[in-house]
Design a protein around this motif. Structure first.
Motif, PDB file in Angstrom:
ATOM      1  N   LEU A   1      27.020  18.510  30.399  1.00  0.00           N
ATOM      2  CA  LEU A   1      26.720  17.075  29.710  1.00  0.00           C
ATOM      3  C   LEU A   1      25.295  17.442  28.973  1.00  0.00           C
ATOM      4  N   LYS A   2      24.378  18.061  29.878  1.00  0.00           N
ATOM      5  CA  LYS A   2      23.063  18.394  29.450  1.00  0.00           C
ATOM      6  C   LYS A   2      22.890  19.273  28.226  1.00  0.00           C
TER       7      LYS A   2
ATOM      8  N   LYS B   1      24.359  17.261  25.064  1.00  0.00           N
ATOM      9  CA  LYS B   1      23.266  16.457  24.736  1.00  0.00           C
ATOM     10  C   LYS B   1      22.241  17.355  23.951  1.00  0.00           C
ATOM     11  N   ALA B   2      21.909  18.534  24.377  1.00  0.00           N
ATOM     12  CA  ALA B   2      21.092  19.501  23.653  1.00  0.00           C
ATOM     13  C   ALA B   2      21.616  20.172  22.477  1.00  0.00           C
ATOM     14  N   GLY B   3      22.839  19.973  22.064  1.00  0.00           N
ATOM     15  CA  GLY B   3      23.457  20.696  21.048  1.00  0.00           C
ATOM     16  C   GLY B   3      23.786  22.020  21.184  1.00  0.00           C
ATOM     17  N   GLU B   4      23.895  22.502  22.389  1.00  0.00           N
ATOM     18  CA  GLU B   4      24.327  23.697  22.591  1.00  0.00           C
ATOM     19  C   GLU B   4      25.810  24.301  22.139  1.00  0.00           C
TER      20      GLU B   4
ATOM     21  N   PRO C   1      30.593  18.077  40.320  1.00  0.00           N
ATOM     22  CA  PRO C   1      29.593  17.240  39.657  1.00  0.00           C
ATOM     23  C   PRO C   1      28.335  17.887  39.102  1.00  0.00           C
ATOM     24  N   ALA C   2      27.852  18.899  39.797  1.00  0.00           N
ATOM     25  CA  ALA C   2      26.783  19.782  39.466  1.00  0.00           C
ATOM     26  C   ALA C   2      27.312  20.568  37.910  1.00  0.00           C
ATOM     27  N   ASN C   3      28.316  21.022  37.949  1.00  0.00           N
ATOM     28  CA  ASN C   3      28.840  21.973  36.766  1.00  0.00           C
ATOM     29  C   ASN C   3      29.024  20.783  35.492  1.00  0.00           C
ATOM     30  N   PHE C   4      29.473  19.465  35.655  1.00  0.00           N
ATOM     31  CA  PHE C   4      29.827  18.946  34.859  1.00  0.00           C
ATOM     32  C   PHE C   4      28.582  18.270  34.136  1.00  0.00           C
ATOM     33  N   ALA C   5      27.411  18.065  35.093  1.00  0.00           N
ATOM     34  CA  ALA C   5      26.089  17.579  34.864  1.00  0.00           C
ATOM     35  C   ALA C   5      25.438  18.440  33.759  1.00  0.00           C
ATOM     36  N   ALA C   6      25.559  19.721  34.404  1.00  0.00           N
ATOM     37  CA  ALA C   6      24.921  20.801  33.501  1.00  0.00           C
ATOM     38  C   ALA C   6      25.898  21.105  32.139  1.00  0.00           C
TER      39      ALA C   6
END
Length: 72
Positions: free
Chosen positions: A55-56, A59-62, A48-53
């Motif tokens: 998704l961030k 969302k930031a366009g990386e 979940p932590a890797n998935f959250a990172a």
């Protein structure tokens, strides 16, 4: 409320449940599982932590350069 253990897809995907989609669910192990509609036999798992990172970053366009065909 949606069952987190059932496969879910983005509302931005096509209306067809199996068309151009990435499906996501919470596995019994606690990992997040992802599957591509074009290759449903291949399941990728992450924490979940890797998935959250991830998704961030999305969302930031990386990763926008990947879908726009650019290399950085």
């Amino acid at each position: 409320m949606t069952d987190p253990t059932a496969w879910q897809k983005s509302s931005f995907s096509g209306a067809d449940a199996n068309q151009n989609c990435v499906h996501v669910r919470l596995a019994a192990s606690g990992d997040i599982e992802l599957v591509e509609s074009d290759k449903p036999e291949t399941i990728m798992a992450t924490t979940p932590a890797n998935f959250a990172a991830f998704l961030k970053g999305v969302k930031a366009g990386e990763f926008d350069h990947l879908i726009e065909g650019r290399r950085e």
